[in-house]
Scaffold this active site. Structure first.
Site, short mmCIF file in Angstrom:
data_model
loop_
_atom_site.label_atom_id
_atom_site.label_comp_id
_atom_site.label_asym_id
_atom_site.label_seq_id
_atom_site.Cartn_x
_atom_site.Cartn_y
_atom_site.Cartn_z
N LYS A 66 -18.20 -13.59 41.69
CA LYS A 66 -16.89 -14.22 41.94
C LYS A 66 -15.94 -13.32 42.73
CE LYS A 66 -16.98 -17.30 37.95
NZ LYS A 66 -16.25 -17.79 36.76
N ASP A 102 -11.32 -22.33 37.49
CA ASP A 102 -11.58 -21.98 36.08
C ASP A 102 -10.35 -22.20 35.19
OD1 ASP A 102 -14.27 -21.27 36.30
OD2 ASP A 102 -13.79 -19.21 36.85
#
Ligand code: ATR
Length: 270
Positions: A66, A102
């Site tokens: 990420k 997220d």
């Protein structure tokens, strides 16, 4: 031609994302394929470029890529900037656009699926790694009474809290923050559950919710919460909701998540 999407990670074998996006696509009548790609640990960029060169339209990114995805993006959304990490990429005229869904996924799971309003609540966030960083700003935007970030390495939590000090009441530190106060919402964003490591137990207020970001296993954190009679939930809802946010971004349509979540829970219990 069928549009191609994928999730990149290492390991990636157990990812539920292909199944989730296949269910979304069927539900919304979207013509797309979604595969899991195991990227080499030392060449995520190469794997991603190969995918783009062969017609990839977008991708999800998971552990441990990420932060690399954040750096690779030509353009980043404000929520990706705030998270310092990217879990959703789109490839188009603007180059590689990096987003982070997220935090939005967590907040949507809390507010829509679980009926929990973080507004005015005392929230404890355990952990100060990538998973925690991604949810701090979205949680603060819900206007909690206070957000405490407690981490084994106290300095990391202090630094994380300092970054968002202007956005709400926030305090970071070590596990001593757990002393002398009760919490309405406790979110475990550490990876301790993956190894079975036990964290110090917080005090749960009446009607508190304990949210374990890891999904599909009974972690020591969930056991502690159950022993304290707190309501418990795992991160499957967050996983499905972050996927729905990505799908919306790519396809312009928000899929219904409840049937997908129910289908996944049924498979797990079978
Ligand atoms: P992720 O991207 O999943 O957040 P990470 O960035 O490696 O992964 O962060 C892992 C988090 O879990 C950190 O907050 C880590 O604490 P440290 O910053 O002190 O390393 C926390 N963590 C992992 N194992 C732990 C354990 N056994 N006890 C307490 N915290 C733990």
């Amino acid at each position: 031609m069928t549009d191609r999407y994928a999730v990149f990670g290492n390991p990636i074998g157990h990812s539920l994302s292909p199944r989730i996006h296949a269910l979304f696509a069927a539900q919304c009548g979207e013509d797309l394929s979604y595969e899991a790609i195991l990227a080499p640990l030392d060449d995520f960029a190469g794997a991603l470029r190969g995918f783009i060169a062969t017609g990839g339209r977008g991708a999800n990114v998971t552990v441990p890529f990420k932060e690399q995805a954040y750096r690779l993006a030509d353009v980043r959304t404000p929520r990706a900037e705030a998270a310092g990490a990217v879990n959703t990429l789109s490839f188009g005229g603007d180059g590689i656009v990096g987003d982070n869904t997220d935090g939005a996924g967590l907040v949507r799971d809390l507010t829509v699926n679980l009926g929990v309003d973080p507004g005015g609540r005392r929230i404890l966030l355990l952990g100060a790694g990538g998973a925690a960083r991604g949810v701090v700003l979205p949680l603060l935007e819900q206007k909690p009474a206070a957000l405490f970030i407690a981490n084994r390495t106290a300095d990391k939590a202090r630094q994380l809290a300092a970054r968002f000090a202007a956005q709400g009441r926030i305090q970071g530190g070590g596990f001593e923050l757990l002393d002398a106060r009760a919490f309405d919402l406790v979110i475990n964003a550490t990876s301790a559950g993956l190894t079975g490591a036990v964290l110090p137990a917080p005090t749960f207020a009446a009607d508190a919710l304990a949210y374990e970001m890891v999904y599909g296993r009974m972690t020591p954190f969930l056991r502690q919460a159950q022993a304290a009679c707190a309501r418990t939930v795992d991160g499957l809802g967050m996983l499905v909701e972050q996927a729905a946010e990505a799908f919306l971004l790519w396809r312009g349509v928000r899929p219904q998540t409840a049937p997908v979540l129910a289908a996944l829970r049924a498979i797990r219990q079978a």
